[in-house]
Enzyme design. Structure first.
Site, mmCIF file in Angstrom:
data_model
loop_
_atom_site.group_PDB
_atom_site.id
_atom_site.type_symbol
_atom_site.label_atom_id
_atom_site.label_comp_id
_atom_site.label_asym_id
_atom_site.label_seq_id
_atom_site.Cartn_x
_atom_site.Cartn_y
_atom_site.Cartn_z
ATOM 1 N N LYS A 294 0.838 -1.194 0.000
ATOM 2 C CA LYS A 294 0.000 0.000 0.000
ATOM 3 C C LYS A 294 0.881 1.255 0.000
ATOM 4 O O LYS A 294 0.693 2.167 -0.780
ATOM 5 C CB LYS A 294 -0.905 -0.042 1.236
ATOM 6 C CG LYS A 294 -1.882 1.072 1.358
ATOM 7 C CD LYS A 294 -2.839 0.788 2.523
ATOM 8 C CE LYS A 294 -3.657 2.023 2.850
ATOM 9 N NZ LYS A 294 -4.565 1.808 3.986
ATOM 10 N N GLU B 237 10.446 -4.779 4.629
ATOM 11 C CA GLU B 237 10.530 -6.172 4.162
ATOM 12 C C GLU B 237 10.240 -6.248 2.667
ATOM 13 O O GLU B 237 10.966 -6.882 1.898
ATOM 14 C CB GLU B 237 9.504 -7.049 4.908
ATOM 15 C CG GLU B 237 9.806 -7.255 6.374
ATOM 16 C CD GLU B 237 9.182 -6.187 7.267
ATOM 17 O OE1 GLU B 237 8.871 -5.080 6.766
ATOM 18 O OE2 GLU B 237 9.007 -6.456 8.469
ATOM 19 N N GLY C 150 -5.004 -2.268 5.194
ATOM 20 C CA GLY C 150 -4.180 -3.390 4.736
ATOM 21 C C GLY C 150 -4.849 -4.731 4.944
ATOM 22 O O GLY C 150 -4.972 -5.546 4.027
ATOM 23 N N ARG C 151 -5.321 -4.965 6.173
ATOM 24 C CA ARG C 151 -5.902 -6.277 6.484
ATOM 25 C C ARG C 151 -7.300 -6.458 5.898
ATOM 26 O O ARG C 151 -7.904 -7.513 6.049
ATOM 27 C CB ARG C 151 -5.908 -6.503 7.989
ATOM 28 C CG ARG C 151 -6.577 -5.397 8.790
ATOM 29 C CD ARG C 151 -6.249 -5.523 10.272
ATOM 30 N NE ARG C 151 -6.732 -4.404 11.067
ATOM 31 C CZ ARG C 151 -6.120 -3.235 11.199
ATOM 32 N NH1 ARG C 151 -5.000 -3.002 10.538
ATOM 33 N NH2 ARG C 151 -6.593 -2.284 11.968
ATOM 34 N N GLU D 298 -5.097 -7.426 14.906
ATOM 35 C CA GLU D 298 -4.605 -6.096 14.563
ATOM 36 C C GLU D 298 -5.762 -5.088 14.677
ATOM 37 O O GLU D 298 -5.545 -3.924 15.001
ATOM 38 C CB GLU D 298 -4.021 -6.098 13.144
ATOM 39 C CG GLU D 298 -3.069 -4.950 12.901
ATOM 40 C CD GLU D 298 -2.372 -5.025 11.550
ATOM 41 O OE1 GLU D 298 -2.501 -6.029 10.835
ATOM 42 O OE2 GLU D 298 -1.683 -4.066 11.207
ATOM 43 N N HIS E 212 -5.441 -34.155 17.181
ATOM 44 C CA HIS E 212 -4.365 -35.023 17.651
ATOM 45 C C HIS E 212 -3.278 -34.236 18.353
ATOM 46 O O HIS E 212 -2.174 -34.715 18.537
ATOM 47 C CB HIS E 212 -3.791 -35.821 16.473
ATOM 48 C CG HIS E 212 -4.826 -36.716 15.875
ATOM 49 N ND1 HIS E 212 -4.941 -38.046 16.205
ATOM 50 C CD2 HIS E 212 -5.850 -36.447 15.024
ATOM 51 C CE1 HIS E 212 -5.970 -38.561 15.565
ATOM 52 N NE2 HIS E 212 -6.541 -37.607 14.831
ATOM 53 N N LYS F 251 7.686 -0.815 12.464
ATOM 54 C CA LYS F 251 8.290 -0.394 11.197
ATOM 55 C C LYS F 251 9.438 0.582 11.458
ATOM 56 O O LYS F 251 10.360 0.692 10.672
ATOM 57 C CB LYS F 251 7.242 0.249 10.284
ATOM 58 C CG LYS F 251 6.216 -0.753 9.762
ATOM 59 C CD LYS F 251 5.318 -0.154 8.675
ATOM 60 C CE LYS F 251 4.330 -1.183 8.149
ATOM 61 N NZ LYS F 251 3.522 -0.739 7.033
HETATM 62 C C1 G6Q Z 1 -2.608 -4.009 7.894
HETATM 63 C C2 G6Q Z 1 -1.362 -3.479 8.417
HETATM 64 C C3 G6Q Z 1 -0.106 -4.140 7.919
HETATM 65 C C4 G6Q Z 1 0.265 -3.767 6.480
HETATM 66 C C5 G6Q Z 1 1.709 -4.203 6.233
HETATM 67 C C6 G6Q Z 1 2.163 -3.926 4.820
HETATM 68 O O1 G6Q Z 1 -3.702 -3.606 8.184
HETATM 69 O O2 G6Q Z 1 -1.326 -2.104 8.271
HETATM 70 O O3 G6Q Z 1 -0.154 -5.525 8.029
HETATM 71 O O4 G6Q Z 1 -0.612 -4.370 5.595
HETATM 72 O O5 G6Q Z 1 2.544 -3.569 7.148
HETATM 73 O O6 G6Q Z 1 2.062 -2.589 4.516
HETATM 74 P P1 G6Q Z 1 2.239 -2.094 3.033
HETATM 75 O O7 G6Q Z 1 1.153 -2.675 2.217
HETATM 76 O O8 G6Q Z 1 2.187 -0.597 3.084
HETATM 77 O O9 G6Q Z 1 3.582 -2.596 2.564
#
Ligand code: G6Q
Length: 544
Positions: free
Chosen positions: A208, A214, A270-271, A356, A387, A507
């Site tokens: 986003k 990462e 994001g989620r 989250e 199990h 972050k």
């Molecule tokens: C989701 C969070 C988090 C985010 C990641 C990746 O709700 O904000 O999991 O999706 O940190 O972020 P970017 O899409 O900006 O790389």
């Protein structure tokens, strides 16, 4: 306007008193008192069936929970979300994942602008691209077909796509390989790419913000990996990289063509983004038609949530029951147990969605809460869990409400397998609720010394969600069901379910330490003594 503290609301107080009566009763008694309980305490929504009869509740509990929903203005808050109000108050953003699956003719305004046409324009752009990749019209730099699709992203830009790919693998194009790289641990990248031919590989950089450590690190490694195969020919990047992001500027800085950038908007968390362009890998895997069915399924659940009376509203019931189990029966976790192997990543996906969103310690107006908020979600597909950790759920000292998820028809029928699978899910919920008494154990002939070990107290709550078959539409419904259940909980707890300051912190923190690990000269460390020691030790172990 300041909202009244949750624990002072009449319904909350009544529920606190009511709990004392409920705690004296066993699920065996609830069922004995009402012969039709198993039919009565069920609901249907958008084709999903929810059996919530094995919760420690009666009609009065439900009435009070609905009263709590009224006193916290759940109806008004649902309308505000769907309308595009900026309900994510700490980030001053609308929350409109529902707009991602709205029909073409819907009108949803953010800052006066109807966002639905843009949503459909991106969907069309995705469909066009997915079709080109799937039919082989889109080719790699040397003219070879794309046989491998690698999504690079993390958190919300990874968990939805991975889960959806696994869940809908049955519908996917088996001639292509799909991989997902998220971790900054180089092992993730190396293992995901080691057997891939770069000339046949497409990377989707999903971020986003397009700034996440990462994802950017993996994206740069991907470029290096690719260019090595093309002897540094930078032109190759355009045929092997596309991006999904809200940050078009950063994407072009990386060298990805605007035409190959798929946008979304700050009102998609994001989620909550798997129905946006973040789902591009899913669309390439299952095709645009199935992807649209996934959206249609989610939309059907949205409509059910928006319009169904609370007494028959699946996300409302699930959300209120989570509040009941968390705040009044003091359960700390929820186990999500899909009896459908294709949903093996669903618990991991839900962990982010739920924790989250509702792992918050202050109310929307910044006051510390004096009640528990989001429980810990976890789980594994059945029957595997039976199990291992089910022992604790059946006979441990903790109360662990379970959500069982099952489908009437298997995607891959095989002999008796499906009846055996479903027999297990029904049996587990039954055993958790009713247990086994000492008398029953003795009657089975157990030696006296073993009787206490073989007793199951029962009275352990569970929900069972039963659907016809794991189709793309069914997955859309299931995801939206949990999204909205999370929303309901957040409304009751009066927290912002849509920010994630804890993630933002992570972050930033690591960025400070990176130069201290990499510098050639001994850095001046200003952390606590433990962190300082670990950094020194690590540097020494690396021979620095
Ligand atoms: C989701 C969070 C988090 C985010 C990641 C990746 O709700 O904000 O999991 O999706 O940190 O972020 P970017 O899409 O900006 O790389």
């Amino acid at each position: 306007m300041k909202t009244k503290p949750l624990t002072t609301l009449p319904a909350w107080k009544a529920l606190t008193r009511h709990r004392q009566a409920i705690e004296k009763l066993h699920l065996r008694e609830f069922f004995a008192q009402d012969k039709r309980r198993g039919e009565r305490f069920t609901a249907e929504g958008a084709g999903l069936h929810l059996d919530y009869s094995k919760n420690r509740i009666n009609a009065e509990t439900l009435r009070l929970l609905r009263q709590l929903a009224r006193e916290t203005d759940l109806r008004g808050k649902i309308a505000a979300m769907f309308r595009g109000d900026k309900i994510n108050s700490t980030e001053n953003r609308a929350v409109l994942h529902t707009a991602l699956r709205a029909p073409r003719n819907a009108v949803i305004r953010v800052d006066g602008k109807n966002v639905v046409p843009e949503v459909h324009a991106v969907l069309n752009q995705m469909a066009d691209f997915a079709n080109r990749v799937r039919t082989g019209k889109w080719r790699g730099h040397t003219g070879r077909r794309i046989r491998n699709v690698v999504n690079i992203g993390i958190g919300g830009s990874d968990l939805g796509p991975v889960m959806a790919y696994e869940a809908l693998r049955h519908y996917s194009d088996r001639s292509r390989t799909f991989r997902f790289i998220s971790n900054v641990d180089g092992g993730d990248f190396v293992e995901a790419t080691r057997d891939l031919d770069p000339t046949e590989t497409l990377f989707i950089i999903s971020s986003k913000t397009f700034t996440t450590l990462e994802t950017m690190t993996n994206a740069h490694s991907a470029r290096t990996w690719l260019l090595r195969a093309f002897r540094g020919e930078a032109k190759a990047v355009a045929r092997h990289f596309v991006a999904v992001s809200t940050n078009a500027e950063k994407v072009s800085e990386f060298g990805i063509n605007r035409a190959n950038t798929f946008g979304f908007w700050d009102w998609v968390g994001g989620r909550y983004s798997m129905n946006s362009a973040i789902g591009l890998s899913t669309m390439i895997a299952i095709g645009p038609q199935h992807f649209r069915a996934l959206l249609a399924g989610a939309h059907a659940m949205d409509e059910h949530f928006r319009t169904a009376p609370f007494a028959r509203n699946l996300p409302v019931l699930l959300g209120l029951l989570t509040v009941w189990n968390t705040n009044f029966l003091h359960a700390e976790t929820v186990a999500v147990l899909p009896y459908e192997n294709y949903l093996k990543r669903f618990p991991a996906y839900l962990q982010q969605l739920t924790m989250e969103s509702n792992g918050k310690h202050v109310t929307r107006d910044g006051q510390a809460v004096n009640y528990a908020t989001g429980p810990i979600f976890w789980g594994e597909p059945g029957t595997n869990g039976q199990h291992s950790f089910y022992q604790l759920i059946h006979q441990g000292t903790r109360l662990i409400p379970c959500d069982f998820i099952a489908f009437a028809r298997p995607l891959t029928p095989l002999g008796r397998h499906h009846d055996l699978l479903l027999a297990n899910v029904f049996a587990q919920a039954e055993a958790l609720a009713f247990g086994k008494t000492a008398v029953e154990v003795k009657d089975e002939g157990a030696p006296a010394a073993l009787v206490p070990h073989k007793v199951f107290s029962g009275n352990r709550p569970s929900n069972t969600i039963l659907a016809d078959k794991l189709t793309p539409a069914a997955l859309g419904k299931l995801v939206a069901l949990y999204e909205h259940s999370v929303f309901v909980q957040g409304v009751i707890w009066n927290i912002d379910s849509f920010d994630q300051w804890g993630v933002e912190l992570g972050k930033i923190l690591a960025q400070r330490i990176v130069p201290e690990l990499e510098s050639r000269t001994t850095p001046k460390l200003k952390h606590d003594s433990s962190t300082n020691h670990l950094i020194r030790r690590y540097r020494k172990m690396k021979g620095k």
